[in-house]
Every structure is written in structure tokens, then in C-alpha cells.
Motif scaffolding. Structure first.
Motif, PDB file in Angstrom:
ATOM      1  N   ILE A 145      11.787   7.868   5.447  1.00 54.71           N
ATOM      2  CA  ILE A 145      11.525   9.413   5.538  1.00 54.71           C
ATOM      3  C   ILE A 145      10.195   9.713   5.760  1.00 54.71           C
ATOM      4  O   ILE A 145       9.627  10.523   6.521  1.00 54.71           O
ATOM      5  CB  ILE A 145      12.049  10.221   4.351  1.00 54.71           C
ATOM      6  N   GLY A 146       9.121   8.655   5.026  1.00 52.13           N
ATOM      7  CA  GLY A 146       7.836   8.709   5.477  1.00 52.13           C
ATOM      8  C   GLY A 146       7.067   9.734   4.873  1.00 52.13           C
ATOM      9  O   GLY A 146       5.837   9.828   5.365  1.00 52.13           O
ATOM     10  N   LEU A 147       7.649  10.132   3.634  1.00 55.85           N
ATOM     11  CA  LEU A 147       6.700  11.326   3.020  1.00 55.85           C
ATOM     12  C   LEU A 147       6.015  10.835   1.662  1.00 55.85           C
ATOM     13  O   LEU A 147       5.199  11.422   1.015  1.00 55.85           O
ATOM     14  CB  LEU A 147       7.691  12.435   2.620  1.00 55.85           C
ATOM     15  N   GLY A 148       6.227   9.530   1.467  1.00 56.03           N
ATOM     16  CA  GLY A 148       5.309   8.795   0.608  1.00 56.03           C
ATOM     17  C   GLY A 148       5.557   8.951  -0.825  1.00 56.03           C
ATOM     18  O   GLY A 148       4.907   8.724  -1.910  1.00 56.03           O
ATOM     19  N   SER A 149       6.801   9.149  -1.145  1.00 58.93           N
ATOM     20  CA  SER A 149       7.451   9.069  -2.697  1.00 58.93           C
ATOM     21  C   SER A 149       7.188   7.957  -3.297  1.00 58.93           C
ATOM     22  O   SER A 149       6.629   7.759  -4.691  1.00 58.93           O
ATOM     23  CB  SER A 149       8.869   9.421  -2.936  1.00 58.93           C
ATOM     24  N   CYS A 150       7.170   6.528  -2.598  1.00 60.74           N
ATOM     25  CA  CYS A 150       7.172   5.340  -3.234  1.00 60.74           C
ATOM     26  C   CYS A 150       5.436   5.258  -3.505  1.00 60.74           C
ATOM     27  O   CYS A 150       5.399   4.481  -4.502  1.00 60.74           O
ATOM     28  CB  CYS A 150       7.436   4.309  -2.178  1.00 60.74           C
ATOM     29  N   ILE A 151       4.664   5.821  -2.633  1.00 61.55           N
ATOM     30  CA  ILE A 151       3.219   5.728  -2.857  1.00 61.55           C
ATOM     31  C   ILE A 151       2.808   6.282  -4.243  1.00 61.55           C
ATOM     32  O   ILE A 151       2.174   5.664  -5.073  1.00 61.55           O
ATOM     33  CB  ILE A 151       2.572   6.404  -1.715  1.00 61.55           C
ATOM     34  N   LYS A 152       3.458   7.297  -4.701  1.00 67.20           N
ATOM     35  CA  LYS A 152       3.243   8.231  -5.752  1.00 67.20           C
ATOM     36  C   LYS A 152       3.537   7.222  -7.037  1.00 67.20           C
ATOM     37  O   LYS A 152       3.170   7.319  -8.173  1.00 67.20           O
ATOM     38  CB  LYS A 152       3.953   9.358  -5.777  1.00 67.20           C
ATOM     39  N   GLU A 153       4.683   6.514  -6.948  1.00 63.05           N
ATOM     40  CA  GLU A 153       5.191   5.721  -7.887  1.00 63.05           C
ATOM     41  C   GLU A 153       4.482   4.256  -8.227  1.00 63.05           C
ATOM     42  O   GLU A 153       4.641   3.656  -8.945  1.00 63.05           O
ATOM     43  CB  GLU A 153       6.561   5.505  -7.808  1.00 63.05           C
ATOM     44  N   CYS A 154       3.801   3.883  -6.894  1.00 58.65           N
ATOM     45  CA  CYS A 154       2.976   2.608  -7.186  1.00 58.65           C
ATOM     46  C   CYS A 154       1.989   2.537  -8.063  1.00 58.65           C
ATOM     47  O   CYS A 154       0.724   3.354  -7.819  1.00 58.65           O
ATOM     48  CB  CYS A 154       2.781   2.177  -5.634  1.00 58.65           C
ATOM     49  N   ASP A 155       1.617   1.755  -9.077  1.00 64.34           N
ATOM     50  CA  ASP A 155       0.581   1.732  -9.875  1.00 64.34           C
ATOM     51  C   ASP A 155      -0.455   0.540  -9.225  1.00 64.34           C
ATOM     52  O   ASP A 155      -1.587   0.475  -9.943  1.00 64.34           O
ATOM     53  CB  ASP A 155       0.966   1.190 -11.260  1.00 64.34           C
ATOM     54  N   PHE A 156      -0.179  -0.014  -8.243  1.00 62.58           N
ATOM     55  CA  PHE A 156      -1.306  -0.990  -7.750  1.00 62.58           C
ATOM     56  C   PHE A 156      -1.800  -0.700  -6.232  1.00 62.58           C
ATOM     57  O   PHE A 156      -2.197  -1.578  -5.674  1.00 62.58           O
ATOM     58  CB  PHE A 156      -0.332  -2.369  -7.635  1.00 62.58           C
ATOM     59  N   ASP A 157      -1.447   0.415  -5.957  1.00 65.91           N
ATOM     60  CA  ASP A 157      -2.311   0.902  -4.850  1.00 65.91           C
ATOM     61  C   ASP A 157      -1.868  -0.187  -3.453  1.00 65.91           C
ATOM     62  O   ASP A 157      -2.886  -0.583  -2.811  1.00 65.91           O
ATOM     63  CB  ASP A 157      -3.984   1.073  -4.934  1.00 65.91           C
ATOM     64  N   ALA A 158      -0.399  -0.461  -3.506  1.00 69.33           N
ATOM     65  CA  ALA A 158       0.098  -1.393  -2.584  1.00 69.33           C
ATOM     66  C   ALA A 158       0.697  -0.858  -1.341  1.00 69.33           C
ATOM     67  O   ALA A 158       1.239  -1.545  -0.591  1.00 69.33           O
ATOM     68  CB  ALA A 158       0.872  -2.472  -3.296  1.00 69.33           C
ATOM     69  N   ILE A 159       1.213   0.575  -1.450  1.00 66.39           N
ATOM     70  CA  ILE A 159       1.597   1.187  -0.388  1.00 66.39           C
ATOM     71  C   ILE A 159       0.844   2.095   0.387  1.00 66.39           C
ATOM     72  O   ILE A 159       0.090   2.853  -0.015  1.00 66.39           O
ATOM     73  CB  ILE A 159       2.950   1.800  -1.032  1.00 66.39           C
ATOM     74  N   SER A 160       1.137   2.345   1.765  1.00 64.21           N
ATOM     75  CA  SER A 160       0.457   3.034   2.809  1.00 64.21           C
ATOM     76  C   SER A 160       2.014   3.639   3.677  1.00 64.21           C
ATOM     77  O   SER A 160       2.614   2.699   3.829  1.00 64.21           O
ATOM     78  CB  SER A 160      -0.621   2.663   3.360  1.00 64.21           C
TER      79      SER A 160
END
Length: 273
Positions: A145-160
Motif C-alpha cells: 500500500i506504500g503508506l509507511g506503517s512499517c516505517i513507523k514500527e522500525c526502530d533501526f531506520d531500515a525502511i524507506s
């Protein structure tokens, strides 16, 4: 000033303090909680992210479980093999297999490859968009979907987000799995860094419907199945799956795939030509 009064007050205060001190000491001994030194040593080895990927509430709980023998010494996915080896030495056991894992997004539907039914302007959260009509606007309902919910959960700044699809930096990813848990389309899977190949698509539509929604979706043509010499690939629910235990990494499936969506996991987002 009455000197004797001052002395008396001093003695009373001193004796009272002594009695209270002795009483507190007795209570402390009576209710003393024994601390396992191994638990302390194990806790010092753990990274301290408190991400919960191990299945426990945090690093303190994990350390206690390991010290009690309730959890394996290689149970911390963030620490990987190095941490497992240190903890194994403390516990006096073998570390076992603890290959580092990293997350992989099984979707290649970037903006230039996927068809959009409409532009989504709602709450910028994948989970919210997933339960609204149209699931964020992309014709493929199985894709990122590409709205970045996974980014908010990542503690390691590994997702963009790259081209409308989540992209994971394997060098930064700690393999905690929090992103996988929050993805409403279950697109994120953890692979060891030694994994060979994986299919970067999750659509369960049939070939014609896939092509109508995305230029690079898996069309279940089974070309990869036919060239696989290790019987590692199967097609279920119109999507190809690669058994990592059987895959020998020859790469023939990737070469044969007409959609060019079979890649080495943990190597970042591959945009099909």
C-alpha cells in the motif's frame, strides 16, 4: 540551655536511628530476592532494544527466560550469532544456529509498474487504508500500500518508501520482525542473509488479472518450476514459492522468470525492467 536535655535528645535520636537501621536490615535479609548472576550477565549481552521480537516483553524478560532455561541462547534475532555465542558461553552450552535475518518485501509494484484506480487521500496508515474500499488505490489488492506503517514500527531506520513500495536496507535491518507484524497485506518475510532466491510478489490473482493490475506480478506460469533442478519451487494460489531449505542458489529460476521478479532476498528493492 539544658546540656543534659540536649544529650538526652541526641541519645534518643541515635538509639532510634540504630533501631530503625537494624529493623530495616532484618527486613531486607528476610525478604531478600536472590538474583541469578547468569541473568545479569546475559542481560548485559542483549542489545537492549526491547523490541519484543524474541517473544518476550523485553530484554529483561528475555534474559530471565534464558537464565532459567525457558528460552534458547540464540533467541534474540537482533543480536544474531555474535550475541548468541556470548550468551552460550555464559550458560555453558552450544550456541546452535543463529544466522542473521533481515526483512524482505515481497512486492515489485512500484508506481511505474502498477495500475492505480484512484489516488488515496485518507489517513496515511496502511492498516487504515487496507480496510477502506480500494485499499489505497492500487489495482492490485495484494501489493504494498506504500503508506509507511512499517516505517513507523522500525526502530533501526531500515525502511524507506521507494516508488510507492517499502524498501528495506539489509545492513540496517536487525531482523526483529515488527514490520512484518504490522503489514496488513503480509508482504514482509524474514530471510536469513544466506538465503538464495525469493519471489518478489504476493498476488494471488490469476495471470490475466495480475497483468491488468501490475506489469511485474507473478503470473503463475511455472517457468521457474520447470527449470529448478532441486525441486525447490512450487506454485500455490497462483503464486510461486521457493523453499529456502531446498534452493541451491543456481539462479536459473531468476533467469527464466518472464516477469523478472525472482531475486536474492535482503538485497533491497529490485525494480523489474
Amino acid at each position: 540551655m539544658d546540656v543534659m536535655g540536649v544529650v538526652t535528645v541526641g541519645l534518643v535520636v541515635g538509639i532510634t536511628g540504630l533501631i530503625i537501621g537494624l529493623l530495616l536490615g532484618f527486613i531486607g535479609m528476610k525478604f531478600k530476592v536472590e538474583v541469578d548472576q547468569k541473568e545479569i550477565d546475559v542481560r548485559e549481552c542483549l542489545p537492549g532494544n526491547n523490541c519484543g521480537a524474541c517473544g518476550y516483553a523485553g530484554c529483561d524478560a528475555m534474559a530471565k527466560a534464558i537464565a532459567n532455561g525457558a528460552a534458547p541462547v540464540n533467541g534474540c534475532p537482533v543480536g544474531g550469532a555474535d550475541v548468541a555465542a556470548k550468551i552460550a558461553a555464559i550458560m555453558g552450552v552450544e550456541a546452535g544456529s543463529a544466522d542473521k535475518k533481515a526483512a524482505y518485501v515481497k512486492c515489485s509494484g512500484t508506481c511505474d509498474k502498477v495500475v492505480r484506480n484512484f489516488d488515496y487521500y485518507g489517513l496515511q496508515d496502511c492498516r487504515t487504508a487496507a480496510v477502506t474500499p480500494g485499499k489505497g488505490g492500487k489495482k492490485c489488492s495484494f501489493g504494498c500500500i506504500g503508506l509507511g506503517s512499517c516505517i513507523k514500527e522500525c526502530d533501526f531506520d531500515a525502511i524507506s518508501i521507494v516508488g510507492g513500495v517499502a524498501n528495506i536496507d539489509r545492513d540496517k535491518c536487525a531482523g526483529c520482525g515488527k514490520c512484518a507484524k504490522v503489514c496488513p497485506n503480509a508482504l514482509i518475510e524474514l530471510f536469513t542473509v544466506k538465503a538464495s532466491y525469493a519471489v518478489q510478489c504476493s498476488s494471488k490473482d490469476k495471470g490475466k488479472a495480475v497483468k491488468e493490475g501490475c506489469d511485474v506480478g507473478c503470473i503463475a506460469c511455472k517457468a521457474c518450476v520447470k527449470v529448478c533442478e532441486s525441486d525447490a519451487i512450487s506454485v500455490e494460489n497462483n503464486i510461486a514459492h521457493i523453499d529456502q531449505e531446498k534452493c541451491i542458489g543456481c539462479g536459473k529460476c531468476a533467469e527464466k522468470c518472464p516477469q523478472k521478479i525472482i531475486h536474492v532476498p535482503n538485497d533491497g528493492l529490485k525494480v523489474a525492467e
